[in-house]
Design a protein around this motif. Structure first.
Motif, PDB file in Angstrom:
ATOM      1  N   LEU A  29     -15.465 -90.042  22.406  1.00  0.00           N
ATOM      2  CA  LEU A  29     -16.390 -89.167  21.407  1.00  0.00           C
ATOM      3  C   LEU A  29     -17.983 -89.936  21.066  1.00  0.00           C
ATOM      4  CD1 LEU A  29     -16.536 -86.158  21.108  1.00  0.00           C
ATOM      5  CD2 LEU A  29     -15.652 -86.547  18.949  1.00  0.00           C
ATOM      6  N   LEU A  32     -20.046 -91.036  23.615  1.00  0.00           N
ATOM      7  CA  LEU A  32     -21.300 -89.997  23.980  1.00  0.00           C
ATOM      8  C   LEU A  32     -21.937 -89.039  22.546  1.00  0.00           C
ATOM      9  CD1 LEU A  32     -18.285 -87.755  25.194  1.00  0.00           C
ATOM     10  CD2 LEU A  32     -20.186 -88.057  26.389  1.00  0.00           C
ATOM     11  N   PHE A  40     -20.399 -88.934  31.716  1.00  0.00           N
ATOM     12  CA  PHE A  40     -19.404 -88.194  31.100  1.00  0.00           C
ATOM     13  C   PHE A  40     -18.234 -89.404  31.924  1.00  0.00           C
ATOM     14  CE2 PHE A  40     -20.159 -85.194  28.661  1.00  0.00           C
ATOM     15  CZ  PHE A  40     -19.144 -84.268  27.926  1.00  0.00           C
ATOM     16  N   ILE A  56     -13.020 -84.834  30.454  1.00  0.00           N
ATOM     17  CA  ILE A  56     -13.010 -83.108  29.948  1.00  0.00           C
ATOM     18  C   ILE A  56     -11.630 -82.948  29.482  1.00  0.00           C
ATOM     19  CG2 ILE A  56     -13.590 -81.191  30.498  1.00  0.00           C
ATOM     20  CD1 ILE A  56     -16.009 -83.105  32.404  1.00  0.00           C
ATOM     21  N   PHE A  59     -11.228 -84.137  25.926  1.00  0.00           N
ATOM     22  CA  PHE A  59     -11.907 -83.455  25.303  1.00  0.00           C
ATOM     23  C   PHE A  59     -11.287 -81.643  24.721  1.00  0.00           C
ATOM     24  CE2 PHE A  59     -15.756 -81.810  23.998  1.00  0.00           C
ATOM     25  CZ  PHE A  59     -16.748 -82.734  23.457  1.00  0.00           C
ATOM     26  N   TYR A  63     -10.600 -81.960  20.701  1.00  0.00           N
ATOM     27  CA  TYR A  63     -11.821 -81.472  20.127  1.00  0.00           C
ATOM     28  C   TYR A  63     -11.876 -80.022  20.165  1.00  0.00           C
ATOM     29  CZ  TYR A  63     -17.294 -82.080  18.529  1.00  0.00           C
ATOM     30  OH  TYR A  63     -18.165 -81.900  17.879  1.00  0.00           O
ATOM     31  N   SER A  66     -14.551 -77.454  25.417  1.00  0.00           N
ATOM     32  CA  SER A  66     -15.123 -77.803  26.146  1.00  0.00           C
ATOM     33  C   SER A  66     -16.716 -78.204  25.829  1.00  0.00           C
ATOM     34  CB  SER A  66     -15.468 -77.477  27.392  1.00  0.00           C
ATOM     35  OG  SER A  66     -17.008 -76.529  27.224  1.00  0.00           O
ATOM     36  N   PRO A  67     -17.033 -79.590  26.444  1.00  0.00           N
ATOM     37  CA  PRO A  67     -17.949 -80.815  26.798  1.00  0.00           C
ATOM     38  C   PRO A  67     -19.943 -79.557  26.955  1.00  0.00           C
ATOM     39  CG  PRO A  67     -16.778 -82.116  28.045  1.00  0.00           C
ATOM     40  CD  PRO A  67     -16.033 -80.541  27.342  1.00  0.00           C
ATOM     41  N   TRP A  72     -25.340 -81.668  22.762  1.00  0.00           N
ATOM     42  CA  TRP A  72     -25.778 -83.039  22.475  1.00  0.00           C
ATOM     43  C   TRP A  72     -27.374 -83.066  22.075  1.00  0.00           C
ATOM     44  CZ3 TRP A  72     -21.527 -85.165  22.691  1.00  0.00           C
ATOM     45  CH2 TRP A  72     -20.498 -84.962  23.398  1.00  0.00           C
TER      46      TRP A  72
END
Length: 72
Positions: A29, A32, A40, A56, A59, A63, A66-67, A72
């Protein structure tokens, strides 16, 4: 060995493998967030995930989304 795992779970609140997964995910993370255009697939390999979908999956688990839901 079982006693050690139980003691670890009692002291830390998670199993040893779960803690390792959390630490690995935190590293991924951080990577990223530091990259302008994160890949990814590359980060998954760098942090020892089998593939991008495995990263993912973690993640979403750690988290909470989802990403694709993250800006970003």
């Amino acid at each position: 060995m079982l006693r050690k795992r139980r003691a670890f779970l009692q002291e830390c609140g998670v199993r040893p493998k779960e803690l390792l997964d959390i630490v690995r995910f935190q590293g991924a993370l951080r990577e990223l967030y530091q990259q302008a255009s994160p890949s990814f697939a590359d980060i998954a390999i760098q942090y020892g995930y089998y593939d991008q979908s495995h990263l993912i999956q973690h993640f979403k688990r750690y988290y909470g989304m989802s990403p694709g839901q993250i800006c970003w």
